[in-house]
Design a protein around this motif. Sequence first.
Motif, mmCIF file in Angstrom:
data_model
loop_
_atom_site.group_PDB
_atom_site.id
_atom_site.type_symbol
_atom_site.label_atom_id
_atom_site.label_comp_id
_atom_site.label_asym_id
_atom_site.label_seq_id
_atom_site.Cartn_x
_atom_site.Cartn_y
_atom_site.Cartn_z
ATOM 1 N N VAL A 1 0.783 -1.274 -0.027
ATOM 2 C CA VAL A 1 0.200 0.045 -0.166
ATOM 3 C C VAL A 1 0.833 1.228 -0.048
ATOM 4 O O VAL A 1 1.453 1.441 1.063
ATOM 5 N N ALA A 2 0.713 1.927 -1.233
ATOM 6 C CA ALA A 2 1.476 3.429 -1.264
ATOM 7 C C ALA A 2 0.098 4.247 -0.972
ATOM 8 O O ALA A 2 -0.248 5.076 -1.641
ATOM 9 N N MET A 3 0.126 4.555 0.649
ATOM 10 C CA MET A 3 -0.790 5.456 0.935
ATOM 11 C C MET A 3 -0.482 6.419 2.221
ATOM 12 O O MET A 3 -0.215 5.809 3.266
ATOM 13 N N ASP A 4 -0.421 7.670 2.090
ATOM 14 C CA ASP A 4 -0.421 8.495 3.095
ATOM 15 C C ASP A 4 -1.216 9.685 3.092
ATOM 16 O O ASP A 4 -1.336 10.587 3.981
ATOM 17 N N ARG A 5 -2.229 9.634 2.103
ATOM 18 C CA ARG A 5 -3.180 10.897 1.710
ATOM 19 C C ARG A 5 -4.344 10.951 2.831
ATOM 20 O O ARG A 5 -4.703 11.948 3.253
ATOM 21 N N ALA A 6 -4.825 9.718 3.417
ATOM 22 C CA ALA A 6 -5.854 9.784 4.371
ATOM 23 C C ALA A 6 -5.371 10.319 5.474
ATOM 24 O O ALA A 6 -6.289 11.026 6.310
ATOM 25 N N GLY A 7 -4.292 10.438 5.778
ATOM 26 C CA GLY A 7 -3.554 10.996 6.988
ATOM 27 C C GLY A 7 -3.610 12.436 6.955
ATOM 28 O O GLY A 7 -3.385 13.031 8.099
ATOM 29 N N GLU A 8 -4.001 13.053 5.887
ATOM 30 C CA GLU A 8 -3.814 14.368 6.026
ATOM 31 C C GLU A 8 -5.223 14.921 6.245
ATOM 32 O O GLU A 8 -5.453 16.317 6.456
ATOM 33 N N LEU A 9 -6.318 14.087 6.466
ATOM 34 C CA LEU A 9 -7.506 14.549 7.106
ATOM 35 C C LEU A 9 -7.390 14.827 8.569
ATOM 36 O O LEU A 9 -7.446 14.065 9.319
ATOM 37 N N SER A 10 -7.187 16.126 8.807
ATOM 38 C CA SER A 10 -6.950 16.581 10.178
ATOM 39 C C SER A 10 -8.105 16.654 10.963
ATOM 40 O O SER A 10 -9.302 16.593 10.540
ATOM 41 N N GLY A 11 -8.132 16.626 12.369
ATOM 42 C CA GLY A 11 -9.231 16.872 13.073
ATOM 43 C C GLY A 11 -9.864 18.491 12.602
ATOM 44 O O GLY A 11 -11.097 18.409 12.797
ATOM 45 N N ASP A 12 -9.125 19.200 12.343
ATOM 46 C CA ASP A 12 -9.574 20.545 11.820
ATOM 47 C C ASP A 12 -10.369 20.517 10.603
ATOM 48 O O ASP A 12 -11.356 21.061 10.399
ATOM 49 N N PHE A 13 -9.914 19.621 9.921
ATOM 50 C CA PHE A 13 -10.924 19.470 8.490
ATOM 51 C C PHE A 13 -12.012 18.822 8.794
ATOM 52 O O PHE A 13 -13.092 19.409 8.244
#
Length: 305
Positions: free
Chosen positions: A103-115
């Motif tokens: 899995v080449a995935m790190d985009r979902a981690g960019e959803l912050s609590g602020d988002f």
Amino acid sequence: MVGGAIVDQKLTLHAPSVMGTSNPGRASTSLGGVARNVAENLARLGVDVAFLGAVGRDALGDELIARTSALGVDFTHVLRTDAPTSTYTAVLDPSGELVIAVVAMDRAGELSGDFLRARRLVLQGARVLVADGNSSEDTLRTLVDIAGERGIPVVLDPVSVPKAVKVRSVLRTRRSIHLVTPNREELEVLVERTVRESDLPSAANALHELGVERVWVRLGARGGFLSVEGEASWLPAFPTRVVDVTGAGDASLAGYLHALLLGASPEDAARSGHAAASLTLESEHTVSPLLSPRALRERLQGATS
């Protein structure tokens, strides 16, 4: 749905794998990501569903959004990033069982609590909120807090053994959770001990003590174990000719949610999930194009006739 949206690249071997050399096989590409897959399955079952996740601002991301939106999933609130859209590459043996995946995935981690807090009204308009383990710990905690303000049921899918650690951290805060859906290995991470099948009731009780109402452990071909506030049920899998295991767990969660929203009992909702999984196992697609309310009813009726 909050979590991962990716592009699946599946490589199916023509013969048992031989390590350290090239292996003949065939390749296919489809859309994936646990949260996106569950969302598509729900849309095919006629459920109104919105997706919140991160997708690259590239051609793969454009295709992912366009194709999933065309099926009825609301992508209005997706986060577009400058990083490449995530990918999942799976190697399957000739029977369709997984050999290895990357899995080449790190985009979902960019959803912050602020988002998520900026989209509080969208989230609080949901009947159920579902998040996968591709989300960051901050995202998961914020989602549970927002849901708690309105008493909205929350479902957490650990996704994998490494990602189950984030779900475990959220459960330790003793927030109210409607359902967690681990396999046995992910359950071991959640309760921090070895879990044999005979240990499933006690492991589920450990999660109930943390505020989890329902624990549904996927056991593959052996079916599933469902514990609802300590009341346990063992549910067999549906007889199935397996073509490809990819996406079966996502379909099962969608089948459960579809039935739950229609007022089904926990056991009947889980059976609906098993029926949806069996339809997906018989397809070479990550999400079966044949999945529909009618197909689900016929599979359920066939199992009881």
